[in-house]
Design a protein around this motif. Sequence first.
Motif, mmCIF file in Angstrom:
data_model
loop_
_atom_site.group_PDB
_atom_site.id
_atom_site.type_symbol
_atom_site.label_atom_id
_atom_site.label_comp_id
_atom_site.label_asym_id
_atom_site.label_seq_id
_atom_site.Cartn_x
_atom_site.Cartn_y
_atom_site.Cartn_z
ATOM 1 N N LEU A 178 -4.073 4.332 7.305
ATOM 2 C CA LEU A 178 -3.675 5.390 7.747
ATOM 3 C C LEU A 178 -2.669 5.159 8.874
ATOM 4 O O LEU A 178 -3.047 4.811 9.913
ATOM 5 C CB LEU A 178 -4.722 6.452 8.123
ATOM 6 N N VAL A 179 -1.414 5.173 8.510
ATOM 7 C CA VAL A 179 -0.200 4.690 9.441
ATOM 8 C C VAL A 179 0.592 5.815 10.142
ATOM 9 O O VAL A 179 0.819 6.718 9.321
ATOM 10 C CB VAL A 179 0.652 3.684 8.875
ATOM 11 N N GLY A 180 0.898 6.031 11.273
ATOM 12 C CA GLY A 180 1.827 7.002 11.757
ATOM 13 C C GLY A 180 1.972 6.699 13.500
ATOM 14 O O GLY A 180 1.141 5.985 13.848
ATOM 15 N N GLU A 181 2.948 7.451 13.850
ATOM 16 C CA GLU A 181 3.095 7.459 15.317
ATOM 17 C C GLU A 181 1.892 8.189 15.947
ATOM 18 O O GLU A 181 1.040 8.824 15.487
ATOM 19 C CB GLU A 181 4.202 8.144 15.725
ATOM 20 N N LEU A 224 0.019 -4.668 10.585
ATOM 21 C CA LEU A 224 -1.529 -4.741 10.388
ATOM 22 C C LEU A 224 -1.611 -4.159 8.951
ATOM 23 O O LEU A 224 -2.708 -4.681 8.354
ATOM 24 C CB LEU A 224 -2.327 -3.760 11.488
ATOM 25 N N ALA A 225 -1.115 -2.912 8.661
ATOM 26 C CA ALA A 225 -1.454 -2.429 7.343
ATOM 27 C C ALA A 225 -0.889 -3.546 6.196
ATOM 28 O O ALA A 225 -1.915 -3.651 5.226
ATOM 29 C CB ALA A 225 -0.639 -1.055 7.025
ATOM 30 N N TRP A 226 0.228 -4.214 6.374
ATOM 31 C CA TRP A 226 0.285 -5.298 5.524
ATOM 32 C C TRP A 226 -0.610 -6.151 5.272
ATOM 33 O O TRP A 226 -0.963 -6.819 4.158
ATOM 34 C CB TRP A 226 1.721 -5.752 5.894
ATOM 35 N N ASN A 227 -1.161 -6.840 6.287
ATOM 36 C CA ASN A 227 -2.203 -7.929 6.348
ATOM 37 C C ASN A 227 -3.434 -7.351 5.706
ATOM 38 O O ASN A 227 -4.210 -8.302 5.312
ATOM 39 C CB ASN A 227 -2.383 -8.428 7.769
ATOM 40 N N ILE A 228 -3.918 -6.096 5.805
ATOM 41 C CA ILE A 228 -5.240 -5.817 5.367
ATOM 42 C C ILE A 228 -5.548 -4.695 4.286
ATOM 43 O O ILE A 228 -6.613 -4.899 3.599
ATOM 44 C CB ILE A 228 -5.999 -5.233 6.706
ATOM 45 N N ALA A 229 -4.657 -4.038 3.891
ATOM 46 C CA ALA A 229 -4.732 -2.813 3.108
ATOM 47 C C ALA A 229 -4.245 -3.066 1.668
ATOM 48 O O ALA A 229 -3.662 -3.891 1.364
ATOM 49 C CB ALA A 229 -4.024 -1.755 3.670
ATOM 50 N N ASP A 230 -5.033 -2.309 0.815
ATOM 51 C CA ASP A 230 -4.687 -2.276 -0.459
ATOM 52 C C ASP A 230 -3.752 -1.200 -0.727
ATOM 53 O O ASP A 230 -2.773 -1.404 -1.678
ATOM 54 C CB ASP A 230 -5.841 -2.016 -1.482
ATOM 55 N N ARG A 231 -3.929 -0.033 -0.071
ATOM 56 C CA ARG A 231 -3.006 1.169 -0.321
ATOM 57 C C ARG A 231 -2.641 1.385 1.200
ATOM 58 O O ARG A 231 -3.505 1.229 2.243
ATOM 59 C CB ARG A 231 -3.518 2.097 -0.953
ATOM 60 N N VAL A 232 -1.535 2.240 1.357
ATOM 61 C CA VAL A 232 -1.329 2.650 2.742
ATOM 62 C C VAL A 232 -0.756 4.040 2.399
ATOM 63 O O VAL A 232 -0.286 4.504 1.579
ATOM 64 C CB VAL A 232 0.112 1.813 3.303
ATOM 65 N N ALA A 233 -1.126 4.996 3.445
ATOM 66 C CA ALA A 233 -0.570 6.301 3.629
ATOM 67 C C ALA A 233 -0.079 6.585 4.879
ATOM 68 O O ALA A 233 -0.639 6.244 5.977
ATOM 69 C CB ALA A 233 -2.071 7.279 3.508
ATOM 70 N N VAL A 234 1.282 6.949 4.801
ATOM 71 C CA VAL A 234 2.042 7.339 5.951
ATOM 72 C C VAL A 234 2.030 8.695 6.356
ATOM 73 O O VAL A 234 2.410 9.674 5.648
ATOM 74 C CB VAL A 234 3.468 6.830 5.901
ATOM 75 N N MET A 235 1.423 9.019 7.666
ATOM 76 C CA MET A 235 1.330 10.410 7.919
ATOM 77 C C MET A 235 2.488 10.713 9.229
ATOM 78 O O MET A 235 2.785 9.928 9.985
ATOM 79 C CB MET A 235 -0.002 10.434 8.633
ATOM 80 N N TYR A 236 2.911 12.010 9.081
ATOM 81 C CA TYR A 236 3.796 12.471 10.093
ATOM 82 C C TYR A 236 3.563 14.019 10.241
ATOM 83 O O TYR A 236 3.471 14.802 9.152
ATOM 84 C CB TYR A 236 5.306 12.258 9.480
#
Length: 333
Positions: free
Chosen positions: A52-55, A222-234
């Motif tokens: 789960l990625v975002g600022e 970090l998401a690229w190195n560990i995740a199967d899926r990514v969700a970008v939150m804003y």
Amino acid sequence: MTTSPTAPEVTTVPLLSAQGLYVTLPGRHGGPRARAVDGVDLDIRPGEIVALVGESGCGKTTLARGLLGLVEPTAGRVTFDGRPLDYSGRSLKAYRKRVQLVLQDPSGSLNPRHTVYDAVAEGLRIHGYGGDERTAVAEALSRAGLRPAERFFLRYPHELSGGQRQRVVIAGALVLEPELLVADEPVASLDASVRGEILALLLRLRAELGLSALVVTHDLGLAWNIADRVAVMYLGRIVETGAVEQVLTAPRHPYTQALLSVLPEAPGDPVVLTGEPPDPSRVPPGCRFHARCQVLASGEAERAGVAGACRGQDPGILDGGGTAQVACHWATR
């Protein structure tokens, strides 16, 4: 990119699911309530790692707390293993045994007056564990990479390195044999060399124990190195989601593109977003990203005929499907 151990087969049936989740928080100085989580659908499947990625301030941690039952949603629901989360005391205690939290700062997570043994055993004592406590603590420490485990039993947090302290925190989660870890910025406070070790540990635990994980981070690398899926939150919403390779190699949302552009290995010039994210108590009309959007600012959205929609029409809420999805008028024109 980190090479991950062989992952267990991921099923399509979610282990943890948020459906139309809203969490509003009190506004500042009695002002309007903040829409910290504003209609989120998100699935985590058995054996899957989702990033789960975002600022900072986008709602990631509030969403994680909602999934853990630490805050009760204003609307929507959380289901675990097909059952709605029950917020009554006994049910919530049983749920938190199966879903464990790993916090960002190991120093703040560990009581400086407790030995490593007591820190790891705390969860067992809270949940009334009836087995051999010493064996369970030793096994958890060993799984977290602290071997021989007995050598760490009587040590205190200040006697450990940052990486060792984070492994103790992970051991404290593992000792209850959870099915899912929620890791909030699990390596943000660690040196670069130690970060890789902790990420490798999480991947190994997934492979060996079949653990699922939600990793909350601001770091797309970090998401690229560990995740199967990514969700970008804003600003309280998931604006793009999908397989990590698809989202991070061919991002469609301008916000995702901007986040990726500042990575050291990214081609071209970084995208500099103007201003700060809007106040979540005053979410703007239209696409909530439009005031900072580089596509709109460059005139590209105008040329594509979607600028009016960007400023005045909400692009909608994504569901938790398995294919890449995006909430953007320009990307879906």
